[in-house]
Every structure is written in C-alpha cells, then in structure tokens.
Scaffold this motif. Sequence first.
Motif, PDB file in Angstrom:
ATOM      1  N   LEU A  13      42.922  39.333  45.459  1.00  0.00           N
ATOM      2  CA  LEU A  13      42.125  38.319  44.774  1.00  0.00           C
ATOM      3  C   LEU A  13      41.255  38.969  43.704  1.00  0.00           C
ATOM      4  CD1 LEU A  13      40.936  36.043  47.741  1.00  0.00           C
ATOM      5  CD2 LEU A  13      42.928  35.767  46.239  1.00  0.00           C
ATOM      6  N   ALA A  14      41.403  38.509  42.471  1.00  0.00           N
ATOM      7  CA  ALA A  14      40.630  39.033  41.346  1.00  0.00           C
ATOM      8  C   ALA A  14      40.131  37.873  40.502  1.00  0.00           C
ATOM      9  CB  ALA A  14      41.476  39.987  40.510  1.00  0.00           C
ATOM     10  N   GLY A  15      39.546  36.889  41.182  1.00  0.00           N
ATOM     11  CA  GLY A  15      39.123  35.685  40.483  1.00  0.00           C
ATOM     12  C   GLY A  15      37.633  35.499  40.361  1.00  0.00           C
ATOM     13  N   GLY A  16      36.859  36.460  40.877  1.00  0.00           N
ATOM     14  CA  GLY A  16      35.403  36.306  40.825  1.00  0.00           C
ATOM     15  C   GLY A  16      34.845  36.487  39.431  1.00  0.00           C
ATOM     16  N   HIS A  17      33.634  35.980  39.236  1.00  0.00           N
ATOM     17  CA  HIS A  17      32.989  36.064  37.920  1.00  0.00           C
ATOM     18  C   HIS A  17      32.109  37.301  37.764  1.00  0.00           C
ATOM     19  CE1 HIS A  17      34.237  32.113  36.361  1.00  0.00           C
ATOM     20  NE2 HIS A  17      34.148  31.711  37.619  1.00  0.00           N
ATOM     21  N   SER A  18      31.921  38.070  38.833  1.00  0.00           N
ATOM     22  CA  SER A  18      31.163  39.333  38.775  1.00  0.00           C
ATOM     23  C   SER A  18      29.770  39.134  38.189  1.00  0.00           C
ATOM     24  CB  SER A  18      31.933  40.385  37.947  1.00  0.00           C
ATOM     25  OG  SER A  18      33.234  40.578  38.442  1.00  0.00           O
ATOM     26  N   ARG A  19      29.139  38.016  38.523  1.00  0.00           N
ATOM     27  CA  ARG A  19      27.829  37.714  37.918  1.00  0.00           C
ATOM     28  C   ARG A  19      26.770  38.742  38.317  1.00  0.00           C
ATOM     29  NH1 ARG A  19      29.746  32.454  39.316  1.00  0.00           N
ATOM     30  NH2 ARG A  19      30.113  31.161  37.461  1.00  0.00           N
ATOM     31  N   ARG A  20      26.766  39.142  39.583  1.00  0.00           N
ATOM     32  CA  ARG A  20      25.749  40.103  40.013  1.00  0.00           C
ATOM     33  C   ARG A  20      26.004  41.491  39.448  1.00  0.00           C
ATOM     34  NH1 ARG A  20      25.646  39.503  46.391  1.00  0.00           N
ATOM     35  NH2 ARG A  20      27.809  38.839  46.023  1.00  0.00           N
ATOM     36  N   MET A  21      27.277  41.823  39.225  1.00  0.00           N
ATOM     37  CA  MET A  21      27.605  43.135  38.662  1.00  0.00           C
ATOM     38  C   MET A  21      27.289  43.180  37.175  1.00  0.00           C
ATOM     39  SD  MET A  21      28.750  46.179  39.273  1.00  0.00           S
ATOM     40  CE  MET A  21      29.548  46.063  40.878  1.00  0.00           C
ATOM     41  N   GLY A  22      27.453  42.063  36.475  1.00  0.00           N
ATOM     42  CA  GLY A  22      27.183  42.027  35.050  1.00  0.00           C
ATOM     43  C   GLY A  22      28.361  42.425  34.196  1.00  0.00           C
ATOM     44  N   GLN A  23      29.473  42.787  34.797  1.00  0.00           N
ATOM     45  CA  GLN A  23      30.725  43.101  34.095  1.00  0.00           C
ATOM     46  C   GLN A  23      31.864  42.905  35.085  1.00  0.00           C
ATOM     47  OE1 GLN A  23      31.392  47.376  33.254  1.00  0.00           O
ATOM     48  NE2 GLN A  23      29.436  47.760  34.268  1.00  0.00           N
ATOM     49  N   ASP A  24      33.072  42.863  34.575  1.00  0.00           N
ATOM     50  CA  ASP A  24      34.240  42.594  35.410  1.00  0.00           C
ATOM     51  C   ASP A  24      34.436  43.720  36.431  1.00  0.00           C
ATOM     52  OD1 ASP A  24      36.704  42.025  36.534  1.00  0.00           O
ATOM     53  OD2 ASP A  24      37.644  41.499  34.633  1.00  0.00           O
ATOM     54  N   LYS A  25      34.271  43.394  37.723  1.00  0.00           N
ATOM     55  CA  LYS A  25      34.403  44.403  38.766  1.00  0.00           C
ATOM     56  C   LYS A  25      35.807  44.990  38.811  1.00  0.00           C
ATOM     57  CE  LYS A  25      32.963  41.767  42.169  1.00  0.00           C
ATOM     58  NZ  LYS A  25      32.568  41.360  43.539  1.00  0.00           N
ATOM     59  N   ALA A  26      36.801  44.153  38.565  1.00  0.00           N
ATOM     60  CA  ALA A  26      38.184  44.619  38.678  1.00  0.00           C
ATOM     61  C   ALA A  26      38.491  45.750  37.702  1.00  0.00           C
ATOM     62  CB  ALA A  26      39.151  43.454  38.436  1.00  0.00           C
ATOM     63  N   LEU A  27      37.757  45.819  36.596  1.00  0.00           N
ATOM     64  CA  LEU A  27      38.027  46.823  35.568  1.00  0.00           C
ATOM     65  C   LEU A  27      37.107  48.033  35.654  1.00  0.00           C
ATOM     66  CD1 LEU A  27      38.676  44.487  32.501  1.00  0.00           C
ATOM     67  CD2 LEU A  27      40.335  45.490  34.089  1.00  0.00           C
ATOM     68  N   LEU A  28      36.199  48.055  36.618  1.00  0.00           N
ATOM     69  CA  LEU A  28      35.329  49.214  36.778  1.00  0.00           C
ATOM     70  C   LEU A  28      36.160  50.454  37.111  1.00  0.00           C
ATOM     71  CD1 LEU A  28      32.407  47.682  38.879  1.00  0.00           C
ATOM     72  CD2 LEU A  28      32.299  48.421  36.495  1.00  0.00           C
ATOM     73  N   LYS A  29      35.816  51.575  36.519  1.00  0.00           N
ATOM     74  CA  LYS A  29      36.555  52.810  36.735  1.00  0.00           C
ATOM     75  C   LYS A  29      36.003  53.556  37.952  1.00  0.00           C
ATOM     76  CE  LYS A  29      39.475  52.471  33.361  1.00  0.00           C
ATOM     77  NZ  LYS A  29      39.435  53.372  32.196  1.00  0.00           N
ATOM     78  N   THR A  30      36.887  53.874  38.867  1.00  0.00           N
ATOM     79  CA  THR A  30      36.516  54.626  40.057  1.00  0.00           C
ATOM     80  C   THR A  30      36.275  56.084  39.681  1.00  0.00           C
ATOM     81  OG1 THR A  30      38.773  55.257  40.627  1.00  0.00           O
ATOM     82  CG2 THR A  30      38.006  53.094  41.405  1.00  0.00           C
ATOM     83  N   PRO A  31      35.713  56.880  40.599  1.00  0.00           N
ATOM     84  CA  PRO A  31      35.533  58.311  40.285  1.00  0.00           C
ATOM     85  C   PRO A  31      36.824  59.017  39.910  1.00  0.00           C
ATOM     86  CG  PRO A  31      34.188  57.710  42.176  1.00  0.00           C
ATOM     87  CD  PRO A  31      35.024  56.503  41.853  1.00  0.00           C
ATOM     88  N   SER A  32      37.978  58.491  40.345  1.00  0.00           N
ATOM     89  CA  SER A  32      39.263  59.109  39.985  1.00  0.00           C
ATOM     90  C   SER A  32      39.722  58.730  38.585  1.00  0.00           C
ATOM     91  CB  SER A  32      40.342  58.701  40.993  1.00  0.00           C
ATOM     92  OG  SER A  32      40.645  57.320  40.867  1.00  0.00           O
TER      93      SER A  32
END
Length: 218
Positions: A13-32
């Motif tokens: 599921l990648a349908g959230g609006h990420s309001r609390r994060m302030g940017q799209d969580k699905a596209l955040l870059k992991t440490p890798s």
Amino acid sequence: MAAPSSSLSAIILAGGHSRRMGQDKALLKTPSGQSLLIQTAQIAQQITPDVTVVTAWPDRYQPILPSGVQLIRESVSSSSMAASGAGPLSGFAQGWSQIQGDWCLLLACDLPYLEAAPLSQWWRWLLANRSTNPLAPSIAPMASLAPGIKGWEPLCGYYHRPCLAALQHYLEVSANAHSFQAWLTTISVEPYPHLPPQMLFNCNTPQDWATVHQTPRG
C-alpha cells in the motif's frame, strides 16, 4: 483433508498522503540509497513473484518499480471516504479484488527495517501450522498477524482469501470504515509470535526517519 494452498500474492500500500512526514514517504531514500518503496517491493519479490503496488499515484511510481511489479490505481471517487482519502482498508480491498493468490502478504511502504528472511519463515510457519491443525482450514476468514502496542499490526501480515468478502462487507456497512483495528475484531486472527519487533517500525514523521538513519539495520 486437502493440503493448504501455497498460492501467495503480495500487496504494497502506497496511497497515504504523508502529511506528518511533509514529503512522500514512499520515495524517501534509505541508508542503502534505495527508496522505501523499491526496498519493500524487492523484499516482497523474494517471498512471491506476484507483487502489486496499490496507489492513487501510479504515474509517480511506475518509473522506479522493479521489473515484474504490477500497479493498481486506487480509486477514491466512489468511496464515502473520498474527501479524506480512501484509507488502507479501502486500498487493500481494491487491490485484493484484482489479484489471484489464495493468500495475500500485505505490506505498508514505510517499513524501513523490513527483511525477507523473517517474512519467509513466517509464511512457512503459517502453512505448516494450518496443515497440522485440523481446525485451521475450517476457520475462515483468517489472518496471521503480529501483536503490536495498539493491537494487531495490520500492515505487515498474511490474509487468507475469505477475508476479502468480509472486508468488502465491512466497508459497505460500517460507520467506522477507516479503522483497520475495528475490522480485525470481526475476523479470526492467528498470532505470529516470532517476528522481530523492529520490523514493524513504520515512519510517519521526520523524527522517525532520523531514527532510521541513526540506527544500524539488523
């Protein structure tokens, strides 16, 4: 008695609006260096080749997804929850109605500590448990989930096909259709006690994401 089916699909599921994060969580870059969504998809593909991402923004994610991962556009126009987003329950129902597996591995896209080996072990445990428990095949609908602080952790677990009809009915009649926890009280859930707790950590805020970068994986 027939052996339990091993037919398995995965939904991310990648349908959230990420309001609390302030940017799209699905596209955040992991440490890798991978995005959370790519990492989740690649892990899911190690469990089953039948992997689908459910999202309201398929054009955003199509260019980055690994080969073989399908996309289903989540529709909110016909939902009573359209004004605030359909929510994970509706996205799950829409995705599951379009896949074929007798079982569904449901994953959120914001689980940075997700690992394939524990998920595979869980799947083998589930099938073995149902084949040796004479009551299990008669218990439907059924899910296997790990316990969390607020109840079951619904966005990292296995769901049996009969749950779909129960979910669709719940969405039609319930006044509390946003609540995954409320729906889970209407079905039978088989606990899985062996999942590493860290795997259930999900990122909702910049502070959560900072913790991911400060904590070694594993």
